[in-house]
Design a protein around this motif. Structure first.
Motif, PDB file in Angstrom:
ATOM      1  N   GLU A 101       4.171  -9.874 -29.828  1.00  0.00           N
ATOM      2  CA  GLU A 101       3.389  -9.382 -28.703  1.00  0.00           C
ATOM      3  C   GLU A 101       2.176 -10.288 -28.475  1.00  0.00           C
ATOM      4  O   GLU A 101       1.446 -10.623 -29.415  1.00  0.00           O
ATOM      5  N   GLU A 157       6.420  -8.131 -35.531  1.00  0.00           N
ATOM      6  CA  GLU A 157       6.994  -6.950 -36.176  1.00  0.00           C
ATOM      7  C   GLU A 157       8.507  -6.959 -36.097  1.00  0.00           C
ATOM      8  O   GLU A 157       9.092  -7.284 -35.062  1.00  0.00           O
ATOM      9  N   THR A 217      -1.374 -13.842 -36.491  1.00  0.00           N
ATOM     10  CA  THR A 217      -1.965 -13.145 -35.347  1.00  0.00           C
ATOM     11  C   THR A 217      -3.362 -13.703 -35.082  1.00  0.00           C
ATOM     12  O   THR A 217      -4.097 -14.050 -36.005  1.00  0.00           O
ATOM     13  N   THR A 252       5.586  -9.121 -24.407  1.00  0.00           N
ATOM     14  CA  THR A 252       6.279  -9.088 -25.690  1.00  0.00           C
ATOM     15  C   THR A 252       7.537  -9.934 -25.611  1.00  0.00           C
ATOM     16  O   THR A 252       8.338  -9.788 -24.683  1.00  0.00           O
ATOM     17  N   GLY A 260       2.797 -12.125 -39.731  1.00  0.00           N
ATOM     18  CA  GLY A 260       1.663 -11.371 -39.210  1.00  0.00           C
ATOM     19  C   GLY A 260       0.330 -12.055 -39.471  1.00  0.00           C
ATOM     20  O   GLY A 260      -0.663 -11.780 -38.787  1.00  0.00           O
ATOM     21  N   ARG A 263       0.675  -9.249 -32.400  1.00  0.00           N
ATOM     22  CA  ARG A 263       1.570  -8.454 -33.247  1.00  0.00           C
ATOM     23  C   ARG A 263       2.860  -9.206 -33.501  1.00  0.00           C
ATOM     24  O   ARG A 263       3.441  -9.783 -32.582  1.00  0.00           O
TER      25      ARG A 263
END
Length: 713
Positions: free
Chosen positions: A109, A98, A23, A118, A20, A96
């Protein structure tokens, strides 16, 4: 010890936070290394500079950011899938990263002014990558998946697998309930029911100071509280840190020039493990860096003296999965039997309603008068001696639980004495439903295990194939011109590339022309309005209730043109039109078909007339194919693409490894599809291949409406 080849759910839970941090990176270019089942997303981050995101989906399954020196050289001409990724993602920002639930699925994403995209990496089974638009529809996927439980196919809404139980977020009561449901020992319960896997299941037992093989039913409350505390601490570290990433090694039976033991990498973990205290390990600043080091180096370390490669113990791994499947199948059978037994008990309560109600009323009246439970039991015993049927049915009274056990027609049923017959029956039905819920969980688990088993077999077959090619020398080329006997192949690779026309019924004529037909009124509308072009031929059975059938002269991206179709293609298209019409459904073996040009077909009715949905008006002269015989063959293709196909026998039989001809008969679509499936499985040595490409559901798509039978039956 075998190398780690796949990320676990625990690994992804730890990796999610680290990934993360990337990002905001902007994607420059996407690559697909088809031979290695590897996707590379080359990005640019303002602070970090070049970012190489690697997703491996083959024999090795992982997702991590790699050092720039560790990425492979760019492949040659990018395939269509890579070009699609570039068109969708170039210039997009990663917004994103996840993990889906507690599964081996990672979502990335990306956002751009024209919308979001995505990328879903499925790091289980055979591995897959799906690309979704902002509405969750699949733009494209490396593999098409069509299961009863889920579908992953271009144009469809992406369906995640059923959510797995997440042991990292469950509260104490849910944690204990999940464990208490298990019939296995503790380590297997943690591994399978709580989804930790074998290694982390053992680690949690060790940290909690509980023996691996402690029976779940023997666990004390103190042990459960300690175990939950350990799991909670473990979850907090995975979520919030600090991690202690390690790459673990095993010693080989050799030493280097300095007399130090030679080692090879065998695992990478987000935290130091007590289970690996005996192993040499190398610490890393981040888990991502540990994974990059591990996956980059471990294949090189499989090479041993002489340039040969150590063959993994595939048979042991296959045996392990087969054993697990047998256990899961036994559990499913037990769940089915237990659920059925509960339903039968409920039905017995209703079948002997008066007797059960008499017993319950007697107990309730006695309890209202504060009669002790022992006296109530004695009263039933006295009544049984006098031959009273309701009393004779009572075989036990439990005052501590407030229950009465009855023997009803040879079946023992325990009922709650404080409630009525209906409530007791309802509770039994609820228990049956709860058990069936466990069965559904077991079915999902066995499907995952079967996917894992097939992946191991695929790795083994690929290994043996590669080894044979390496040792074959010049002799390997001697039989290249011989056709492959696909039926005898132990393993057939699955090659799928879904086409636009597969949303309809379709086949290719023996001359190579595409024929498409509608399945329903909506399809008929679409075919006439969107796909019927100049140069095509329009066919329809003279009987009412048949598909629009179009013999295509050109593809959707080609300019329309006139074609002089061979007579064989015209006759096959006519046979297709009559076979999928009401002629077959009515049990007839022939019917008339007409053919016209596209400009003779209109959706505009004559004045005063009305066209229903899927209907059309045909004007002008028609060419008739009288008494056209019905006929359909279903076959399995193994070359170029692997798929089930169906249509006129003359067109199908020359293009498949094997086929079965059907005719109007007594078996419904669903039943004949299963019969064809079983027959195909008996013809192929690789039964798993048939299951993947020609399931009963896929076969049924090519069957005419109404009953059918195999011609050779």
């Amino acid at each position: 010890m075998d190398h780690k080849r796949e990320l676990t759910s625990v690994d992804l839970a730890a990796l999610e936070t680290e990934l993360g941090e990337f990002t905001g990176a902007k994607l420059d270019k996407a690559y697909l290394y088809a031979e290695d089942d590897l996707v590379r997303l080359k990005m640019r981050d303002f602070d970090r500079g070049r970012v190489e995101f690697i997703i491996e989906l083959g024999d090795v399954k992982g997702a991590y950011v790699a050092d720039a020196d560790h990425v492979p050289d760019a492949p040659g001409r990018p395939p269509d899938f890579a070009m699609m990724l570039r068109n969708r993602l170039s210039g997009a920002d990663l917004v994103r990263v996840e993990q889906f639930e507690f599964d081996r699925i990672l979502e990335l994403e990306f956002s751009r002014e024209d919308g979001s995209t995505t990328v879903v990496a499925e790091l289980f089974g055979d591995g897959n990558l799906a690309v979704l638009d902002g509405h969750g529809d699949v733009i494209d996927s490396l593999e098409t998946v069509r299961l009863k439980s889920r579908t992953v196919a271009p144009g469809s809404q992406y369906e995640f697998p059923s959510a797995r139980f997440n042991p990292l977020t469950v509260d104490y009561d849910g944690f204990v309930a999940r464990i208490r449901e298990s019939d296995a020992d503790l380590v297997r319960t943690l591994a399978t029911q709580l989804n930790f896997g074998g290694l982390y299941g053992e680690e949690l037992c060790t940290r909690a100071g509980i023996d691996y093989h402690e029976a779940v039913e023997d666990l004390t409350d103190d042990q459960l509280e300690r175990l939950y505390e350990v799991v909670s601490e473990f979850a907090a570290v995975l979520r919030d840190g600090p991690l202690d990433p390690r790459v673990y090694y095993e010693d080989l039976d050799a030493t280097d020039e300095d007399g130090e033991p030679e080692r090879r990498r065998v695992d990478a973990t987000p935290v130091a493990l007590e289970e690996y205290d005996h192993r040499y390990s190398e610490p890393f600043e981040t888990f991502n860096a540990a994974l990059d080091d591990y996956f980059y180096n471990f294949q090189r370390e499989e090479e041993v003296e002489g340039g040969e490669t150590t063959k993994p113990d595939f048979e042991s791994e296959i045996s392990k999965y087969e054993h697990i499947i047998r256990q899961q199948q036994e559990a499913i059978e037990d769940f089915e039997a237990d659920a059925q037994a509960e339903r039968e008990k409920a039905e017995l309560l209703y079948a002997r309603y008066d007797l059960v109600d008499d017993v319950l009323s007697t107990v309730q009246n006695a309890r209202t008068e504060d009669v002790p439970w022992d006296d109530i039991e004695a009263k039933f015993a006295e009544g049984a001696d006098r031959g009273i049927p309701a009393a004779e049915a009572v075989v036990g009274v439990d005052g501590s639980e407030g229950t009465v056990t009855l023997d009803i027609d040879g079946t023992r049923v325990t009922v709650d004495a404080d409630t009525g017959v209906e409530k007791n029956a309802d509770e039994l039905y609820k228990e049956a439903k709860r058990i069936e819920g466990k069965k559904e969980g077991a079915l999902a688990a066995i499907e995952d295990t079967r996917e894992d088993l097939e992946a191991v077999k695929k790795r083994r077959d690929q290994w043996e194939a590669d080894d044979g090619e390496a040792g074959g020398g010049d002799q390997a080329d001697e039989g290249d011109d011989e056709p492959t006997d696909w039926l005898s192949q132990a393993s057939i690779p699955v090659r799928k590339n879904e086409q636009w026309y597969e949303q309809f019924r379709w086949f290719r004529t023996s001359d190579g022309y595409l024929v498409i037909g509608g399945r329903d009124a909506d399809d008929n509308e679409q075919l006439v309005q969107k796909y019927l072009e100049r140069g095509d031929k329009f066919f329809h059975a003279q009987a009412h209730g048949g598909p629009v059938t179009v013999l295509k002269a050109t593809g959707p991206s080609e300019s329309a043109k006139e074609v002089d179709f061979p007579q064989s293609s015209l006759e096959e298209a006519a046979q297709f039109a009559v076979s999928y019409s009401s002629v077959w459904k009515d049990g007839k073996f022939a019917g008339d078909v007409y053919m016209v040009d596209p400009d003779q077909v209109s959706k505009t009715p004559e004045s005063g007339e009305y066209l229903e949905k899927g209907g059309f008006a045909v004007r002008g002269d028609r060419t008739y194919f009288e008494d056209t015989p019905v006929g359909v063959a279903v076959g399995i293709q193994c070359e170029d693409r692997t798929q089930v196909v169906g249509g006129p026998p003359a067109a199908i039989e020359g293009d498949v490894a094997t086929s079965i001809v059907i005719e109007p008969g007594q078996y419904a679509q669903n039943d004949i599809a299963k019969r064809l499936y079983r027959e195909f499985k008996s013809r192929f040595a690789d039964e798993s291949f048939v299951r993947k490409v020609a399931s009963p559901d896929l076969i049924q798509e090519f069957l005419p409406p109404g009953g059918s039978r195999m011609v050779d039956e």
